[in-house]
Design an enzyme around this catalytic site. Structure first.
Site, mmCIF file in Angstrom:
data_model
loop_
_atom_site.group_PDB
_atom_site.id
_atom_site.type_symbol
_atom_site.label_atom_id
_atom_site.label_comp_id
_atom_site.label_asym_id
_atom_site.label_seq_id
_atom_site.Cartn_x
_atom_site.Cartn_y
_atom_site.Cartn_z
ATOM 1 N N SER A 68 0.837 -1.199 0.000
ATOM 2 C CA SER A 68 0.000 0.000 0.000
ATOM 3 C C SER A 68 0.876 1.254 0.000
ATOM 4 O O SER A 68 1.750 1.396 -0.837
ATOM 5 C CB SER A 68 -0.962 -0.049 1.196
ATOM 6 N N ASP A 182 -5.445 -3.319 -3.227
ATOM 7 C CA ASP A 182 -4.543 -3.057 -2.106
ATOM 8 C C ASP A 182 -3.980 -4.341 -1.485
ATOM 9 O O ASP A 182 -4.722 -5.237 -1.072
ATOM 10 C CB ASP A 182 -5.304 -2.265 -1.034
#
Length: 322
Positions: A68, A182
């Protein structure tokens, strides 16, 4: 005639002569580190402070694995663009953040992310993993299969976008026919990636450790409110309890999604780090800062820097014993 004694003496001298290029034990170079930079949205600005402190201490970095925003900061650092990223982070205000958002109600995410991508392209356009000075891995998740995807070649921008594509907020990224989101869904603090690369000293940066505290099971009643009490939950402020950082706020759709994602990251992080612990964890105290408070970069960078400085002595010790 062969002088056997002279031949034997010369052979023994050649055989026992010590090599001249091996350093003495006290002259060994300290072991470099592998960094596992965890996810955490806005809290990820703390990674900038971590990297600043490591550079200041002369700690050599052998590789970085990022999930991320950890992938975003780690990629910019290895590309030599950390100064530009820090300047951008410190310049953010609530108004500027809103100006970077491009709402997309018809797509597969509330935000298209193209304005943010355009900002990255100003500095990273055309860069690939091959241009970086050491191994770098961005962790993403494949939405159709749930597979953990390690991106380590190809376009740097595409890999970083995929790694921070928070489901429901940013649109998924398509890379080589895989639909990616993600990486914090599968590996919030990617220590396992560094281990797979056979790195001898792995340092994890966990941005969630003080967010919820220990997991608890609570027996609770589901009784309806008594007459006269407000039974409309939409009008009742919801308390978001962050351990010592309890605060009252009204949660909208995005707020509920973000808080749910917080829980997912926290629980997965605890399970994976218990099974594959790092050699050292850096754990800046960030529980009082929300995932969307990108405008607090000054504070976050300092917290990351201070937490790392406090562990430099232990890190130096580990470098010299491994």
């Amino acid at each position: 005639m062969l002088d056997w004694a002279s031949f034997r003496n010369k052979h023994d001298a050649d055989r026992v002569a010590p090599p001249t290029n091996v350093p003495e034990p006290d002259q060994r170079q300290p072991v470099g580190i592998a960094l596992a930079l965890g996810g955490g949205a806005a809290r990820g600005w703390a990674h900038i402070g971590v990297l600043r402190a490591l550079d200041e201490a002369g700690i050599h970095i052998n590789m970085i694995a990022g999930t991320s925003i950890g992938a975003l900061v780690g990629g910019c650092y290895l590309a030599g663009k950390l100064d530009e990223l820090e300047e951008f982070a410190r310049s953010l205000t609530r108004r500027r953040i809103f100006g970077l958002l491009d709402f997309n109600l018809r797509g597969s995410g509330l935000l298209g992310g193209m304005r943010l991508t355009a900002r990255m392209q100003e500095h990273l356009e055309g860069l690939t993993f091959a241009d970086l000075p050491c191994p770098f891995v961005c962790v993403a998740a494949e939405i159709r299969t749930g597979h953990e995807i390690w991106l380590s070649s190809g376009s740097l921008i595409t890999a970083m976008r995929a790694s921070y594509a928070l489901p429901g907020v940013f649109e998924p990224v398509v890379a080589n026919r895989r639909v990616l989101v993600d990486g914090a869904l599968v590996n919030p603090v990617p220590v396992s990636v560094c281990r797979a690369y056979e790195q001898p000293l792995v340092v994890a940066v966990n941005l969630h450790y003080d967010l919820f505290g220990r997991a608890a099971v609570i027996k609770h009643s589901a009784d309806m409110p008594e007459d006269g009490e407000n039974s409309d939950s939409s009008k009742t402020p919801l308390v978001v309890d962050k351990g010592p950082y309890a605060r009252e706020s009204r949660l909208g759709i995005t707020g509920v999604m973000v808080e749910a994602f917080n829980i997912i990251q926290d629980r997965i992080s605890r399970a994976r780090l218990a099974g594959d612990p790092p050699d050292l964890s850096l754990q800046p105290k960030l529980g009082h800062i929300g995932l969307t408070e990108f405008h607090r970069a000054d504070e976050l960078i300092k917290l990351g820097y201070d937490a790392t400085k406090a562990q430099i002595g232990e890190l130096n010790r580990l470098q010299n014993v491994i």
